[in-house]
Design an enzyme around this catalytic site. Structure first.
Site, PDB file in Angstrom:
ATOM      1  N   GLY A  11      -7.353  39.003  30.831  1.00 32.28           N
ATOM      2  CA  GLY A  11      -6.789  37.909  32.085  1.00 32.28           C
ATOM      3  C   GLY A  11      -8.428  36.901  32.459  1.00 32.28           C
ATOM      4  O   GLY A  11      -8.377  36.477  33.728  1.00 32.28           O
ATOM      5  N   SER A  12      -9.468  37.420  31.679  1.00 30.87           N
ATOM      6  CA  SER A  12     -10.962  36.423  31.663  1.00 30.87           C
ATOM      7  C   SER A  12     -10.087  34.987  32.484  1.00 30.87           C
ATOM      8  O   SER A  12     -10.656  34.253  33.091  1.00 30.87           O
ATOM      9  CB  SER A  12     -11.903  36.191  30.706  1.00 30.87           C
ATOM     10  OG  SER A  12     -11.166  36.053  29.670  1.00 30.87           O
ATOM     11  N   MET A  92       0.861  35.988  24.619  1.00 26.41           N
ATOM     12  CA  MET A  92       0.275  36.129  22.716  1.00 26.41           C
ATOM     13  C   MET A  92       2.040  36.610  21.909  1.00 26.41           C
ATOM     14  O   MET A  92       2.101  36.925  21.408  1.00 26.41           O
ATOM     15  CB  MET A  92      -0.698  37.631  22.336  1.00 26.41           C
ATOM     16  CG  MET A  92      -2.149  37.544  22.326  1.00 26.41           C
ATOM     17  SD  MET A  92      -2.810  35.052  22.120  1.00 26.41           S
ATOM     18  CE  MET A  92      -3.736  35.729  20.813  1.00 26.41           C
ATOM     19  N   ASN A 109      -0.245  25.656  27.303  1.00 24.47           N
ATOM     20  CA  ASN A 109      -1.512  26.553  26.247  1.00 24.47           C
ATOM     21  C   ASN A 109      -2.909  26.582  26.558  1.00 24.47           C
ATOM     22  O   ASN A 109      -3.113  25.059  26.075  1.00 24.47           O
ATOM     23  CB  ASN A 109      -1.166  26.965  25.510  1.00 24.47           C
ATOM     24  CG  ASN A 109      -0.965  27.525  24.294  1.00 24.47           C
ATOM     25  OD1 ASN A 109      -1.298  29.007  25.093  1.00 24.47           O
ATOM     26  ND2 ASN A 109      -1.700  27.894  23.453  1.00 24.47           N
ATOM     27  N   HIS A 111      -6.143  27.442  23.855  1.00 30.89           N
ATOM     28  CA  HIS A 111      -6.228  27.479  22.145  1.00 30.89           C
ATOM     29  C   HIS A 111      -7.510  28.035  21.740  1.00 30.89           C
ATOM     30  O   HIS A 111      -8.561  26.740  22.708  1.00 30.89           O
ATOM     31  CB  HIS A 111      -4.886  27.095  21.760  1.00 30.89           C
ATOM     32  CG  HIS A 111      -6.002  27.695  20.431  1.00 30.89           C
ATOM     33  ND1 HIS A 111      -5.060  28.924  19.815  1.00 30.89           N
ATOM     34  CD2 HIS A 111      -6.110  27.413  19.385  1.00 30.89           C
ATOM     35  CE1 HIS A 111      -5.117  28.829  17.941  1.00 30.89           C
ATOM     36  NE2 HIS A 111      -6.384  28.237  18.054  1.00 30.89           N
TER      37      HIS A 111
END
Ligand code: GAR
Length: 191
Positions: A11-12, A92, A109, A111
């Site tokens: 959760g950074s 994920m 999202n 990535h």
């Protein structure tokens, strides 16, 4: 702009978003809920720290995709938040039409590569092993094509001769922590 964050890991990136919000740097966006498909995910601990609701939602029966009962549970949980934006920050699982259609045009999202290079798992490791000299991260809209939706923004990271996979990973993460809150802020101002 009501924002729900979905994540599976430490959760950074969610933390960076919440810190930006605390610092008044998230535009008109407000994080209303954190949801995870893993009961032990670090991202859920951010709820108490930042005063945001954080919940595990059972994704069963599949391991890598969100479909059938698990998908229905996620749709219900997200819908309950009436979000304007759904942010995948290290979520994920592959999303299927049920979820995508329920929040059409509202899902973005993050990535860890310069898409369309190195989609899928372990974007940083893929770039490292390929020996590219510039990699980075991407924020894009989510469509049925995994990591293939329209790109909203990217940040580049140079691979220096002295880099290791670990140092490169740290640099890409730092780039992500700046990029994702900035994109959310921009989307909120455009709304
Ligand atoms: C981030 O590096 C993000 O780009 C990646 O997972 C990490 C989550 O870290 N996402 C993907 O690889 C999606 N295909 P975090 O839990 O510390 O935010």
């Amino acid at each position: 702009m009501r924002v729900v964050i979905l994540g599976s890991g430490r959760g950074s990136n969610a933390e960076a978003i919440l810190q930006a919000q605390q610092a008044g740097q998230l535009g008109r966006a407000r994080i209303v809920q954190i949801l995870s498909d893993r009961a032990d995910a670090g991202i859920l601990l951010l709820g108490a720290r930042f005063g945001v609701a954080a919940e595990f939602v059972d994704p069963a029966p599949f391991r890598t995709k969100l479909e059938s009962e698990g998908e229905a549970r996620f749709i219900a949980a997200v819908r309950g938040c009436t979000p304007d934006l759904v942010v995948l920050a290290g979520f994920m699982r592959v999303l299927k039409p049920g979820f995508l259609n329920a929040f059409a045009g509202k899902i973005i999202n993050l990535h860890p590569s310069l898409l369309p290079c190195f989609p899928g798992l372990d974007g940083i490791g893929q770039a490292w092993r390929r020996g590219v000299k510039i990699t980075g991260c991407t924020v894009h809209r989510v469509t049925l094509e995994v990591d293939g939706g329209p790109i909203l923004d990217q940040a580049a990271v140079r691979v220096e001769p002295e880099d290791t996979l670990e140092s490169l990973t740290a640099k890409v993460h730092a780039a992500e922590h700046a990029l994702l809150p900035a994109v959310i802020a921009r989307l909120s101002e455009a709304k």
